[in-house]
Design a protein around this motif. Structure first.
Motif, PDB file in Angstrom:
ATOM      1  N   MET A   1       0.841  -1.177   0.000  1.00 18.33           N
ATOM      2  CA  MET A   1       0.000   0.000   0.000  1.00 18.33           C
ATOM      3  C   MET A   1       0.889   1.244   0.000  1.00 18.33           C
ATOM      4  SD  MET A   1      -2.877   1.094   2.746  1.00 18.33           S
ATOM      5  CE  MET A   1      -2.052   2.129   3.927  1.00 18.33           C
ATOM      6  N   LYS A   2       0.681   2.095  -0.963  1.00 14.99           N
ATOM      7  CA  LYS A   2       1.456   3.332  -1.030  1.00 14.99           C
ATOM      8  C   LYS A   2       0.747   4.398  -0.197  1.00 14.99           C
ATOM      9  CE  LYS A   2       4.200   5.929  -4.098  1.00 14.99           C
ATOM     10  NZ  LYS A   2       5.518   5.435  -4.130  1.00 14.99           N
ATOM     11  N   THR A   3       1.424   4.904   0.812  1.00 18.30           N
ATOM     12  CA  THR A   3       0.796   5.844   1.731  1.00 18.30           C
ATOM     13  C   THR A   3       0.958   7.296   1.317  1.00 18.30           C
ATOM     14  OG1 THR A   3       2.773   5.844   3.076  1.00 18.30           O
ATOM     15  CG2 THR A   3       1.031   4.313   3.703  1.00 18.30           C
ATOM     16  N   PRO A   7       7.375  11.237  -0.667  1.00 17.06           N
ATOM     17  CA  PRO A   7       7.872  11.223   0.715  1.00 17.06           C
ATOM     18  C   PRO A   7       8.524  12.553   1.085  1.00 17.06           C
ATOM     19  CG  PRO A   7       8.549   9.260  -0.460  1.00 17.06           C
ATOM     20  CD  PRO A   7       7.957  10.186  -1.475  1.00 17.06           C
ATOM     21  N   LEU A   8       8.460  12.892   2.341  1.00 17.70           N
ATOM     22  CA  LEU A   8       9.060  14.118   2.854  1.00 17.70           C
ATOM     23  C   LEU A   8      10.553  13.881   3.020  1.00 17.70           C
ATOM     24  CD1 LEU A   8       8.476  16.958   3.894  1.00 17.70           C
ATOM     25  CD2 LEU A   8       8.196  15.975   6.158  1.00 17.70           C
ATOM     26  N   GLU A   9      11.361  14.550   2.216  1.00 14.34           N
ATOM     27  CA  GLU A   9      12.793  14.288   2.142  1.00 14.34           C
ATOM     28  C   GLU A   9      13.634  15.209   3.024  1.00 14.34           C
ATOM     29  OE1 GLU A   9      14.364  11.864   0.536  1.00 14.34           O
ATOM     30  OE2 GLU A   9      12.605  11.021  -0.435  1.00 14.34           O
ATOM     31  N   VAL A  10      13.086  15.678   4.114  1.00 14.03           N
ATOM     32  CA  VAL A  10      13.855  16.509   5.045  1.00 14.03           C
ATOM     33  C   VAL A  10      14.038  15.741   6.348  1.00 14.03           C
ATOM     34  CG1 VAL A  10      13.072  18.683   4.036  1.00 14.03           C
ATOM     35  CG2 VAL A  10      11.816  17.686   5.938  1.00 14.03           C
ATOM     36  N   ALA A  24       2.247   3.291  12.444  1.00 14.06           N
ATOM     37  CA  ALA A  24       3.225   2.213  12.583  1.00 14.06           C
ATOM     38  C   ALA A  24       4.572   2.624  12.016  1.00 14.06           C
ATOM     39  CB  ALA A  24       2.715   0.968  11.882  1.00 14.06           C
ATOM     40  N   ASP A  25       5.639   2.011  12.534  1.00 12.41           N
ATOM     41  CA  ASP A  25       7.003   2.332  12.109  1.00 12.41           C
ATOM     42  C   ASP A  25       7.189   2.201  10.599  1.00 12.41           C
ATOM     43  OD1 ASP A  25       7.414   2.606  14.792  1.00 12.41           O
ATOM     44  OD2 ASP A  25       8.752   0.892  15.000  1.00 12.41           O
ATOM     45  N   GLY A  29       8.398   5.118   7.992  1.00 15.64           N
ATOM     46  CA  GLY A  29       9.606   4.993   7.176  1.00 15.64           C
ATOM     47  C   GLY A  29       9.367   5.331   5.715  1.00 15.64           C
ATOM     48  N   GLU A  30       8.168   5.027   5.219  1.00 12.96           N
ATOM     49  CA  GLU A  30       7.825   5.374   3.838  1.00 12.96           C
ATOM     50  C   GLU A  30       7.608   6.872   3.686  1.00 12.96           C
ATOM     51  OE1 GLU A  30       4.588   3.339   1.965  1.00 12.96           O
ATOM     52  OE2 GLU A  30       5.096   1.465   2.976  1.00 12.96           O
ATOM     53  N   ILE A  31       6.925   7.458   4.637  1.00 12.68           N
ATOM     54  CA  ILE A  31       6.579   8.872   4.549  1.00 12.68           C
ATOM     55  C   ILE A  31       7.785   9.762   4.856  1.00 12.68           C
ATOM     56  CG2 ILE A  31       5.123  10.696   5.527  1.00 12.68           C
ATOM     57  CD1 ILE A  31       3.059   8.510   6.148  1.00 12.68           C
ATOM     58  N   TYR A  32       8.587   9.343   5.838  1.00 11.38           N
ATOM     59  CA  TYR A  32       9.730  10.138   6.291  1.00 11.38           C
ATOM     60  C   TYR A  32      11.010   9.326   6.154  1.00 11.38           C
ATOM     61  CZ  TYR A  32       5.825  12.536   8.524  1.00 11.38           C
ATOM     62  OH  TYR A  32       4.634  13.180   8.767  1.00 11.38           O
TER      63      TYR A  32
END
Length: 78
Positions: A1-3, A7-10, A24-25, A29-32
């Motif tokens: 599932m793509k959330t 992604p936030l690359e900072v 969840a962890d 990890g996908e988002i940040y």
């Protein structure tokens, strides 16, 4: 599932509180992808009022990690 499509690359620090919205962890990890600090605490949505010392210490720890990260990046690109 793509959330998240982008992604936030900072560098990011997250504090999760037991009585608040939880992610969840793996999703974090996908988002940040540059998640520098992840902390779990008691408390809820108003954690800064409920646990001010814990909250402040977590913010200070995150700032120190951001500073270390920036120093490493400066050396990398110098």
């Amino acid at each position: 599932m793509k959330t998240l499509w982008f992604p936030l690359e900072v560098p990011t620090a997250i504090a999760r509180y037991r009585n608040d919205f939880y992610m969840a962890d793996g999703i974090l990890g996908e988002i940040y992808p540059k998640l520098i600090q992840l902390s779990d605490f008691e408390g809820g949505h108003f954690a800064a009022f409920e646990l001010p010392e814990v909250f402040a210490n977590d913010v200070i720890a995150a700032v120190e990690k951001f500073e270390d990260y920036n120093k490493k990046m400066e050396k990398k690109f110098a």
